[in-house]
Motif scaffolding. Structure first.
Motif, PDB file in Angstrom:
ATOM      1  N   PRO A 515     -61.227 -13.988  12.200  1.00 42.27           N
ATOM      2  CA  PRO A 515     -61.731 -14.641  10.973  1.00 42.27           C
ATOM      3  C   PRO A 515     -62.083 -13.590   9.933  1.00 42.27           C
ATOM      4  O   PRO A 515     -62.697 -12.570  10.246  1.00 42.27           O
ATOM      5  N   GLN A 516     -61.677 -13.830   8.690  1.00 40.33           N
ATOM      6  CA  GLN A 516     -61.896 -12.854   7.634  1.00 40.33           C
ATOM      7  C   GLN A 516     -62.776 -13.467   6.548  1.00 40.33           C
ATOM      8  O   GLN A 516     -62.749 -14.671   6.299  1.00 40.33           O
ATOM      9  N   LEU A 517     -63.573 -12.626   5.928  1.00 46.69           N
ATOM     10  CA  LEU A 517     -64.513 -13.065   4.904  1.00 46.69           C
ATOM     11  C   LEU A 517     -64.201 -12.408   3.579  1.00 46.69           C
ATOM     12  O   LEU A 517     -63.740 -11.269   3.529  1.00 46.69           O
ATOM     13  N   ASP A 518     -64.480 -13.108   2.489  1.00 45.78           N
ATOM     14  CA  ASP A 518     -64.435 -12.445   1.190  1.00 45.78           C
ATOM     15  C   ASP A 518     -65.812 -11.867   0.907  1.00 45.78           C
ATOM     16  O   ASP A 518     -66.717 -11.937   1.724  1.00 45.78           O
ATOM     17  N   HIS A 519     -65.988 -11.283  -0.278  1.00 48.08           N
ATOM     18  CA  HIS A 519     -67.265 -10.622  -0.577  1.00 48.08           C
ATOM     19  C   HIS A 519     -68.423 -11.605  -0.646  1.00 48.08           C
ATOM     20  O   HIS A 519     -69.575 -11.226  -0.470  1.00 48.08           O
ATOM     21  N   ALA A 520     -68.134 -12.876  -0.901  1.00 52.68           N
ATOM     22  CA  ALA A 520     -69.213 -13.866  -0.980  1.00 52.68           C
ATOM     23  C   ALA A 520     -69.591 -14.407   0.380  1.00 52.68           C
ATOM     24  O   ALA A 520     -70.557 -15.149   0.506  1.00 52.68           O
TER      25      ALA A 520
END
Length: 795
Positions: A515-520
């Motif tokens: 799972p990958q996240l953006d900066h938010a």
């Protein structure tokens, strides 16, 4: 030039413990192109190139630059016994020396006979000796691309029917016929080498006599090109020479014409033996063809090193022992502390896509003058070689065009699981598993297209067997890491320049979706990409078993640092009701931008020891217990500086900034006297030592030389690097040293090449069977240095 050759030979003669017959003198004279030798053996033909003397001392072979071999009797200065070629194009003249070059004899353009050696065996009670073997280098068709290999012919014993009368003025015909029968090979063999043979030498069992051609146990070939040569070794004599295999009939015609026919027919049947009788050379001699391009050093526990030693004792090693080596008495007390140190494993990456392993533990250097070193240093672990070319030769592994020449970029060894990650410059990543013995292979079902299951039989002769290959991705591979949990439970992670992280569960094997996240902090459905157009590549990946400031539960975590400094910490957990694992949680934190490769460390806050994802910590993590706050430090470094955070996602404890002129290229955490230090290495060979966790600067260390490859430092402060060479094709030197002097001594040992030498057996003497002649006066007596001077004055 003639006098210099004779003077050199005399020095060698007078410093040796045994006497040499003047047959060795003849070799020197021929090589030096002394006129009298050319007059006797050449007769207007192309020049003499080599000579090989029969062990009985009564006749010899002469090689010529036109590819012919002439056989001469010592007791006959005028008439050769036989003139032939190894390819079966023969000619013979019993009434005069070799025919001049203008004669009408037709023959193809042959290679010169570059070298001859006539070997004898101590397996006969006859004083004239038993069967012999003639080694021939050259003589092939020059239209071929220089024939690879070294030919050897098994010759019958020289055994004349009766003793000739002693008052004859010429060689008795019965003796001459017996000599000619000796020139009909019983068997032949071709040592098929990997490249053109440029020279060779014979290795005797114990006797130095006859220029090392008596009781030979091995042949060492110099192979390659004039700019790049290496050594290969083979058993001698070939195994089938003295078995019950087919040979020529013992009863042969006395006719020289019939002899030539037999010789031609047999030489044409020289073929490569399916068993090339290959021998493993000592490591100091055996790596010339595969230049070292990088080296890695790691500390390893004693039990693991013992397992590697147990699996790495080759049965076909050519043992070359002699002399003695020991540590200077002034350093012996300090070197004895090495027994309390962990073992050291050196891993070298070679230009030919091979990976080799060596034991470089300081304890191998322990020795006194009265009890010298017992092992080679470094000690090669022969059966642990990884040859990536065996796997990557299959074009079906590639979705696109395969690389022209595979090249290894880096390796990582999991010490407890004994799995080895091999990263290629073309983007593929291979995983090898250590196998002490052949085991039954279970059928695995791989459904992920990113993974290729490899055939372990491709490296059956080595202990590291190929397991899986991770295909190259659309983007360049930037980092990779391998857990060290167990051979049945393990994880491989790879990062790419486009920000993608791929994780492989090695149990399946199968791909774990990350799972990958953006900066938010929003979870994205696919692989991570930043909102701007520039990809935020992954620059560092680290497996650790630890808690976070925001999640104190002990768990296996993957710390992925991106180029911008954005860091994602992925939590791995077992899927309920299954043995498989999946990522269940992700935390984010910001660190320094442009973190250096492999410069992210998770260390224990109390001991400073790295918190690896190994077997012990994984077992503890399965309990699901929580850890106390401030249990670990997370240290990262870039070319500008370094910083330390508590519990990875917690507060920053320390930070340091480096001068731009220092040009920091690599960092590491090392142990000294029970405490840990953070060290930054510069491109000019300086090491800057800092204290943990606040990163206060302590002092700097200047290395002895500027390396041309990355420095590899183990956790104790010992390091290796490849020293710069004057030419890219020159063989690299691997330098082993230490940042600290306590507990190890890497001094050059004192050596004595002839100390503890064995006794030299007496030299066999030839039996006189013919009348005296000029050549006979050279061959049948030992000669002193003064005698050599007499020959020089005569010439």
């Amino acid at each position: 030039m003639k006098r210099a050759a004779i003077a050199t030979y005399r020095r060698l003669y007078e410093t040796n413990t045994s006497s040499y017959t003047s047959s060795s003198c003849v070799s020197i004279l021929v090589v030096s192109q002394i006129n009298i030798v050319n007059t006797l053996f050449q007769g207007g033909r192309p020049s003499v190139t080599s000579i090989g003397i029969h062990p009985a001392g009564h006749f010899f072979a002469v090689g010529y630059s036109d590819g012919f071999i002439g056989f001469w009797a010592v007791s006959d200065d005028h008439h050769p016994l036989l003139v032939s070629t190894i390819m079966g194009l023969d000619k013979q003249n019993s009434h005069s020396p070799l025919k001049p070059a203008g004669d009408d004899v037709q023959h193809p353009n042959l290679e010169a006979i570059y070298r001859l050696a006539w070997c004898g065996f101590p397996n006969s009670s006859d004083p004239r000796g038993g069967d012999t073997a003639l080694l021939v280098l050259g003589g092939g068709l020059s239209s071929d691309d220089q024939c690879q290999g070294l030919a050897v012919l098994l010759m019958p014993a020289f055994n004349p029917a009766s003793s000739p009368p002693g008052n004859s003025d010429s060689l008795h015909q019965s003796v001459r016929d017996a000599m000619i029968r000796t020139l009909v090979p019983k068997k032949t063999h071709l040592y098929t080498t990997s490249a053109v043979v440029r020279d060779f030498c014979t290795v005797p069992r114990s006797s130095p006599h006859f220029s090392g051609t008596w009781d030979v146990i091995a042949v060492i070939c110099v192979c390659g090109t004039p700019r790049s040569t290496y050594l290969e070794a083979y058993k001698f004599p070939p195994r089938h020479f003295f078995d019950d295999g087919p040979g020529l009939p013992e009863q042969l015609s006395d006719s020289q014409e019939d002899t030539i026919v037999h010789l031609s027919a047999l030489l044409e049947e020289i073929k490569a033996d399916p068993d090339p009788e290959w021998l493993q050379l000592p490591s100091a001699l055996g790596n010339g063809s595969d230049r070292i391009i990088a080296a890695h050093l790691m500390s390893i526990n004693h039990e693991t090193m013992d397992d590697l030693w147990h699996a790495s004792t080759p049965a076909n090693l050519l043992a070359l022992h002699g002399g003695a080596a020991w540590i200077h008495d002034a350093r012996l007390t300090q070197s004895k502390l090495a027994k309390f140190q962990p073992r050291r494993l050196l891993v070298t990456i070679h230009h030919d896509a091979r990976v080799r392993f060596y034991d470089v533990s300081p304890e191998l250097l322990l020795g006194r003058e009265d009890s010298p070193m017992k092992m080679d240093f470094p000690h090669c672990l022969y059966h642990l070689v990884i040859d990536v070319s065996d796997v990557l030769a299959d074009p079906q592994l590639y979705e696109n065009t395969p690389p022209i020449r595979p090249e290894v970029q880096s390796i990582q060894l999991a010490q407890e699981a004994l799995e080895c990650l091999v990263a290629m410059t073309s983007g593929e990543i291979l995983v090898y598993r250590f196998r002490l013995r052949d085991e039954e292979q279970h059928t695995l079902n791989v459904t992920d297209k990113e993974i290729v299951l490899l055939d372990p039989g491709l490296s059956r002769e080595h202990r590291f067997r190929p397991y899986i290959l991770l295909r190259r991705q659309p983007s360049n591979t930037t980092c990779y890491t391998l857990s060290d949990i167990d051979v049945l439970i393990g994880f491989l992670a790879a990062g790419y320049a486009n920000g993608v992280v791929v994780v492989i569960d090695l149990r399946g094997p199968s791909v774990l979706r990350v799972p990958q996240l953006d900066h938010a902090g929003t979870v994205l459905p696919g692989f991570h990409r930043h909102r701007d157009s520039r990809p935020d590549g992954v620059v560092s990946l680290t497996w650790a078993v630890t808690g976070l400031s925001s999640d104190l539960q002990l768990a296996v975590r993957l710390v992925a640092v991106h180029k911008s400094g954005a860091t994602y910490v992925y939590k791995l957990a077992r899927t309920p009701g299954s043995l498989s694992h999946s990522f269940v949680q992700t935390a984010t934190v910001q660190t320094l931008p442009n973190v250096l490769a492999h410069s992210s460390y998770v260390v224990d806050s109390r001991s400073g020891a790295p918190m690896y994802a190994d077997r012990t910590s994984f077992t503890t993590a399965l309990k699901g217990e929580a850890v106390a706050p401030n249990s670990c430090f997370w240290v990262t470094a870039s070319a500008q500086g370094a910083q330390c955070n508590v519990d990875i996602t917690g507060d920053r404890l320390g930070r340091t900034t480096w001068n731009e002129r220092q040009e920091i290229v690599h960092t590491l955490v090392v142990e000294r006297s029970g405490s840990q230090s953070f060290i930054a290495l510069s491109s000019n060979g300086e090491a800057f030592v800092h204290a943990l966790p606040y990163l206060e600067f302590l002092h700097s260390i200047t290395l002895l030389a500027t390396p041309h490859s990355p420095i590899s430092v183990d956790r104790t402060g010992d390091f290796v690097y490849c020293e710069a060479t004057s030419s890219p094709s020159a063989e690299s030197r691997v330098i082993l040293a230490s940042l600290f002097s306590s507990g190890r001594v890497y001094d050059e040992p004192l050596t004595a090449l002839i100390k503890h030498s064995t006794s030299i057996p007496p030299q066999p003497q030839p039996v006189s069977i013919g009348p005296p002649s000029f050549l006979n006066s050279w061959f049948n007596k030992s000669m002193t240095g003064e005698g050599l001077d007499t020959i020089c004055e005569f010439v």
